[in-house]
Design a protein around this motif. Structure first.
Motif, short mmCIF file in Angstrom:
data_model
loop_
_atom_site.label_atom_id
_atom_site.label_comp_id
_atom_site.label_asym_id
_atom_site.label_seq_id
_atom_site.Cartn_x
_atom_site.Cartn_y
_atom_site.Cartn_z
N LEU A 201 1.70 2.45 14.00
CA LEU A 201 2.47 1.29 13.85
C LEU A 201 1.85 0.22 12.94
CD1 LEU A 201 3.83 0.85 17.65
CD2 LEU A 201 5.02 2.00 15.78
N HIS A 202 0.33 0.32 13.29
CA HIS A 202 -0.01 -0.81 12.43
C HIS A 202 -1.43 -0.02 11.72
CE1 HIS A 202 -2.01 -5.17 12.57
NE2 HIS A 202 -3.00 -4.28 11.81
N LEU A 203 -1.46 -0.14 10.30
CA LEU A 203 -2.74 0.30 9.51
C LEU A 203 -3.19 -0.64 8.60
CD1 LEU A 203 -4.16 2.75 8.50
CD2 LEU A 203 -2.24 3.43 6.91
N ASP A 204 -4.24 -0.77 8.71
CA ASP A 204 -5.14 -1.93 8.06
C ASP A 204 -6.58 -1.14 7.46
OD1 ASP A 204 -6.28 -3.92 6.61
OD2 ASP A 204 -6.29 -5.21 8.41
N LEU A 205 -6.35 -1.05 6.15
CA LEU A 205 -7.59 -0.22 5.44
C LEU A 205 -8.26 -1.19 4.32
CD1 LEU A 205 -6.22 3.47 5.06
CD2 LEU A 205 -7.68 2.47 6.98
N SER A 206 -7.60 -2.51 4.39
CA SER A 206 -8.00 -3.53 3.40
C SER A 206 -9.46 -3.69 3.07
CB SER A 206 -7.26 -4.90 3.74
OG SER A 206 -7.80 -5.44 4.84
N THR A 211 -9.94 4.71 -3.16
CA THR A 211 -9.17 5.13 -4.40
C THR A 211 -8.00 6.18 -4.32
OG1 THR A 211 -10.81 7.26 -4.85
CG2 THR A 211 -11.57 4.94 -5.70
N GLY A 212 -7.38 6.73 -5.31
CA GLY A 212 -6.40 7.68 -5.31
C GLY A 212 -5.08 6.94 -5.15
N THR A 213 -4.06 7.52 -4.87
CA THR A 213 -2.78 7.01 -4.97
C THR A 213 -2.26 7.06 -3.34
OG1 THR A 213 -1.69 9.43 -5.36
CG2 THR A 213 -2.19 8.08 -7.15
N LEU A 214 -1.27 6.58 -3.31
CA LEU A 214 -0.44 6.31 -1.97
C LEU A 214 -0.27 7.93 -1.62
CD1 LEU A 214 2.06 3.40 -2.06
CD2 LEU A 214 0.04 3.62 -0.83
N PRO A 215 -0.63 8.02 -0.08
CA PRO A 215 -0.36 9.30 0.30
C PRO A 215 1.56 9.75 0.46
CG PRO A 215 -0.86 7.83 1.88
CD PRO A 215 -1.21 7.24 0.80
N GLU A 216 1.65 11.11 0.40
CA GLU A 216 3.12 11.32 0.31
C GLU A 216 3.57 11.44 1.67
OE1 GLU A 216 3.39 15.35 -1.26
OE2 GLU A 216 2.61 14.72 -2.91
N GLN A 217 2.83 11.47 2.84
CA GLN A 217 3.20 11.25 4.22
C GLN A 217 2.75 10.01 4.58
OE1 GLN A 217 2.51 14.95 6.41
NE2 GLN A 217 3.30 16.03 4.65
N ILE A 218 3.53 9.04 4.96
CA ILE A 218 3.10 7.96 5.43
C ILE A 218 3.86 7.59 6.93
CG2 ILE A 218 3.08 5.37 5.30
CD1 ILE A 218 2.56 5.56 2.41
N PRO A 219 3.53 7.55 7.96
CA PRO A 219 4.46 7.20 9.17
C PRO A 219 5.51 6.45 9.17
CG PRO A 219 1.81 7.35 9.74
CD PRO A 219 2.07 6.98 8.23
N SER A 220 6.54 6.76 9.48
CA SER A 220 7.92 6.03 9.19
C SER A 220 8.19 4.97 10.24
CB SER A 220 9.03 7.12 9.27
OG SER A 220 9.11 7.74 10.59
N GLY A 221 7.44 4.88 11.23
CA GLY A 221 7.42 3.97 11.83
C GLY A 221 6.52 2.56 11.97
N LEU A 242 10.35 3.62 5.56
CA LEU A 242 9.75 2.49 6.37
C LEU A 242 10.38 1.54 7.01
CD1 LEU A 242 6.12 2.38 5.10
CD2 LEU A 242 6.99 4.09 6.39
N SER A 243 11.41 1.87 7.72
CA SER A 243 12.67 0.99 7.99
C SER A 243 12.36 0.02 8.81
CB SER A 243 13.98 1.73 8.53
OG SER A 243 13.27 2.42 9.85
N GLU A 244 11.02 -0.07 9.51
CA GLU A 244 10.46 -0.97 10.61
C GLU A 244 9.39 -1.81 9.84
OE1 GLU A 244 11.84 -1.51 13.47
OE2 GLU A 244 13.11 0.13 13.03
N LEU A 245 9.35 -1.56 8.60
CA LEU A 245 7.98 -2.24 7.94
C LEU A 245 8.25 -3.72 7.91
CD1 LEU A 245 5.12 -1.84 6.74
CD2 LEU A 245 6.20 -1.68 4.51
#
Length: 412
Positions: A201-206, A211-221, A242-245
């Motif tokens: 539900l909460h992802l903070d990697l700031s 590097t690289g690009t956004l991953p193809e599979q990001i948790p939808s919740g 990501l309808s809950e973002l």
């Protein structure tokens, strides 16, 4: 034996019995582990702070009832909080002992702010009851033990504000229940993992070196996503599901291309995309009612074209330092007048008009900056502009003419 001597002897026996019983009320293995943990840590001296370890008396006290930061259930340690967490306390120093892994019933491990150094004990990955690991604002180093990411009951992992390095270990999908992952303000390297826990539900990697690009599979919740201040590049893709973002921070990276229209929706109350290489225009989206406290920052990009009504309902809006042109829509001016839009920064663009009556006084709660655009005399002055906006009120005429020619050519 005299009666007085006998009574004294009896008191000593009773005291000795209860002292031994008290010490034995905790598991012997946990008792020994706590002693090792204590020996690996020291308190940073402070006259104002309460000493955390002052209650850790191994000769007399019952750790389950007397040791600060220790909570037990059925004689086993279930919660271990190291440090007071008080603002006036400088915290602890030393290292994290591998003996923590001997507390096999532990479900919460918390280390408050201090200067604890060294690695995270890799044996923490064997504590299958752990639900919370919070080791923030210290000086922990080396790689994150991969086994931690596969703990079956882990709910929260917060290792922020340390000096951890290496790559983020991949999680095995479906293996754990991780909901909160905070690894910000470290020295993590490499590409983003290709996938994360499905329950996240909460992802903070700031504030890392990812590097690289956004991953193809990001948790939808996901409800909170921050990748700010890394070296991530490519288009902003894969967020449509990501309808809950509610909070999105991709600022200070190298993202390029257009901003997806689907991001302009009322559930996202904070959208921070500043200081990237984004291009195209502000999407032609219907205006949404974002509500109090909402913030959208698209500044310091390469956005072009006229401002659309899509962001009328935002409370704090930054569009400065782009290549936007044309006149500001009347709806924005009315929103500023009404006080629903409290901050509107448009400086350093090629805007030609801001439709407001000469001499109009805005509400004291609002801040509008439109300096260094293609208006001979910006109608609101520069009182609300930040120092970074510079001292020039308008762009040189030749820049505005060149911008007009470029825009005209692109429409031919």
């Amino acid at each position: 034996m005299a009666k007085g001597s006998f009574l004294l002897f009896l008191q000593l026996v009773i005291f000795s019995f209860f002292t031994s019983a008290s010490s034995l009320s905790m598991s012997k293995s946990d008792f020994a582990a706590l002693r090792e943990i204590r020996n690996s840590l020291t308190e940073i001296p402070s006259a104002a702070a309460t000493r955390f370890f002052s209650s850790w008396d191994f000769s007399a006290a019952d750790p389950c009832t007397s040791f600060a930061g220790v909570t037990c259930f059925s004689s086993r340690v279930t919660i271990l909080s190291l440090g007071t967490g008080l603002s006036e306390s400088p915290g602890l120093a030393g290292t994290l002992s591998p003996a923590i892994a001997k507390l096999t019933e532990l479900n919460q491990l918390i280390l408050f702010s201090g200067i604890v150094t060294g690695p995270i004990p890799f044996r923490l990955g064997s504590l299958h009851n752990l639900r919370v690991i919070s080791l923030t604002r210290n000086r922990l180093t080396e790689d994150i033990p991969a086994a931690i990411f596969n703990l079956p009951n882990l709910h929260t992992l917060d290792l922020s504000h340390n000096q951890l390095s290496g790559r983020i270990p991949p999680a095995v999908p479906g293996l754990n229940q991780l909901k909160v992952l905070i690894l910000s303000n470290n020295k993590l390297l490499g590409n983003l993992p290709s996938s994360f826990c499905d329950q996240l539900l909460h992802l903070d990697l700031s504030n890392n070196y990812l590097t690289g690009t956004l991953p193809e599979q990001i948790p939808s919740g996901l409800r909170y996503l921050s990748l700010s201040n890394n070296h991530i590049w490519g288009p902003i893709d894969g967020l449509e599901s990501l309808s809950e973002l509610a909070y999105l921070d991709l600022s200070m990276n190298r993202f390029s291309g257009a901003i997806p229209t689907y991001l302009f929706r009322p559930c996202i109350t904070s959208m921070l995309l500043q200081r990237n290489n984004l291009s195209g225009g502000v999407p032609q989206s219907p205006p949404w009612s974002y509500g109090a406290g909402s913030t959208v920052d698209l500044s310091h990009n390469f956005l072009t074209g006229e401002i659309t009504p899509a962001l009328i309902g935002v409370e704090t809006l930054f569009l400065n330092n782009n290549r936007l042109n044309g006149q500001v829509p009347e709806e924005y001016v009315q929103s500023v007048k009404a006080g629903t839009m409290k901050t509107l920064y448009l400086q350093h663009n090629y805007i030609t008009g801001f439709p407001i009556e000469e001499g109009y006084v805005l509400p004291e709660t609002t801040a509008v900056c439109i300096s260094y655009n293609c208006m001979a005399a910006p109608p609101l002055g520069m009182a609300a502009c930040p120092a970074s906006a510079g001292y020039q009120r308008s762009r040189p005429a030749y820049q505005c003419a060149a911008s007009h020619n470029r825009t005209s050519s692109s429409l031919d």
